[in-house]
Design a protein around this motif. Structure first.
Motif, mmCIF file in Angstrom:
data_model
loop_
_atom_site.group_PDB
_atom_site.id
_atom_site.type_symbol
_atom_site.label_atom_id
_atom_site.label_comp_id
_atom_site.label_asym_id
_atom_site.label_seq_id
_atom_site.Cartn_x
_atom_site.Cartn_y
_atom_site.Cartn_z
ATOM 1 N N GLU A 84 0.845 -1.197 0.000
ATOM 2 C CA GLU A 84 0.000 0.000 0.000
ATOM 3 C C GLU A 84 0.879 1.245 0.000
ATOM 4 O OE1 GLU A 84 -4.016 -1.362 2.407
ATOM 5 O OE2 GLU A 84 -2.480 -0.287 3.500
ATOM 6 N N TYR A 85 0.312 2.322 -0.511
ATOM 7 C CA TYR A 85 1.027 3.589 -0.545
ATOM 8 C C TYR A 85 0.166 4.656 0.111
ATOM 9 C CZ TYR A 85 3.875 1.214 -4.006
ATOM 10 O OH TYR A 85 4.688 0.316 -4.639
ATOM 11 N N ILE A 86 0.825 5.628 0.709
ATOM 12 C CA ILE A 86 0.113 6.741 1.339
ATOM 13 C C ILE A 86 0.286 7.953 0.431
ATOM 14 C CG2 ILE A 86 0.027 8.294 3.312
ATOM 15 C CD1 ILE A 86 1.109 6.086 5.041
ATOM 16 N N TYR A 87 -0.843 8.573 0.100
ATOM 17 C CA TYR A 87 -0.823 9.799 -0.673
ATOM 18 C C TYR A 87 -1.258 10.940 0.238
ATOM 19 C CZ TYR A 87 -0.542 6.880 -4.817
ATOM 20 O OH TYR A 87 -0.128 5.973 -5.772
ATOM 21 N N LYS A 88 -0.448 11.956 0.298
ATOM 22 C CA LYS A 88 -0.789 13.121 1.106
ATOM 23 C C LYS A 88 -0.900 14.318 0.186
ATOM 24 C CE LYS A 88 1.260 11.590 5.383
ATOM 25 N NZ LYS A 88 2.078 11.939 6.532
ATOM 26 N N GLY A 89 -1.970 15.069 0.401
ATOM 27 C CA GLY A 89 -2.170 16.263 -0.407
ATOM 28 C C GLY A 89 -1.404 17.439 0.165
#
Length: 94
Positions: A84-89
Motif C-alpha cells: 500500500e502507498y500513502i498519498y498526502k495532499g
C-alpha cells in the motif's frame, strides 16, 4: 395534703417520662427519614457506577478488536500494509 403532693409528683414524673418517650420517637423518625434519603442516593450512585463499568467494559472489548487496532495503526501511527502507498495532499495558500 401530702396525698395531693404525691399525686402531683407522680403526674409530673409521668408527664416527663411520656415527653421523653415522644421526643425520642420523633428524633428516631427524623433519623429514619434521613437514612432513607441517604440510602436512595447511594443506590443511585451504585447504579451510575454499574452503568459506567458496563460502558468501560464495552470500550475495553472494542479496544481489543483487530479492526480497532488496525484503525489506530493506520490513522494515528501512519502504518500501511505491504504493497500500500500513502498519498498526502498539499495545502495551497489562497
Amino acid at each position: 395534703m401530702r396525698g395531693k403532693n404525691k399525686f402531683k409528683m407522680r403526674h409530673l414524673l409521668l408527664l416527663l417520662f411520656v415527653a421523653y418517650i415522644l421526643s425520642t420517637l420523633v428524633m428516631q423518625q427524623f433519623k429514619m427519614i434521613s437514612l432513607a434519603k441517604e440510602e436512595k442516593q447511594l443506590k443511585a450512585r451504585i447504579e451510575e457506577a454499574m452503568n459506567q463499568k458496563t460502558q468501560l467494559q464495552n470500550e475495553i472489548n472494542l479496544l481489543q478488536t483487530d479492526e480497532y487496532i488496525e484503525k489506530v495503526a493506520r490513522d494515528e501511527l501512519g502504518l500501511v500494509k505491504p504493497g500500500e502507498y500513502i498519498y498526502k495532499g498539499i495545502k495551497t495558500l489562497k
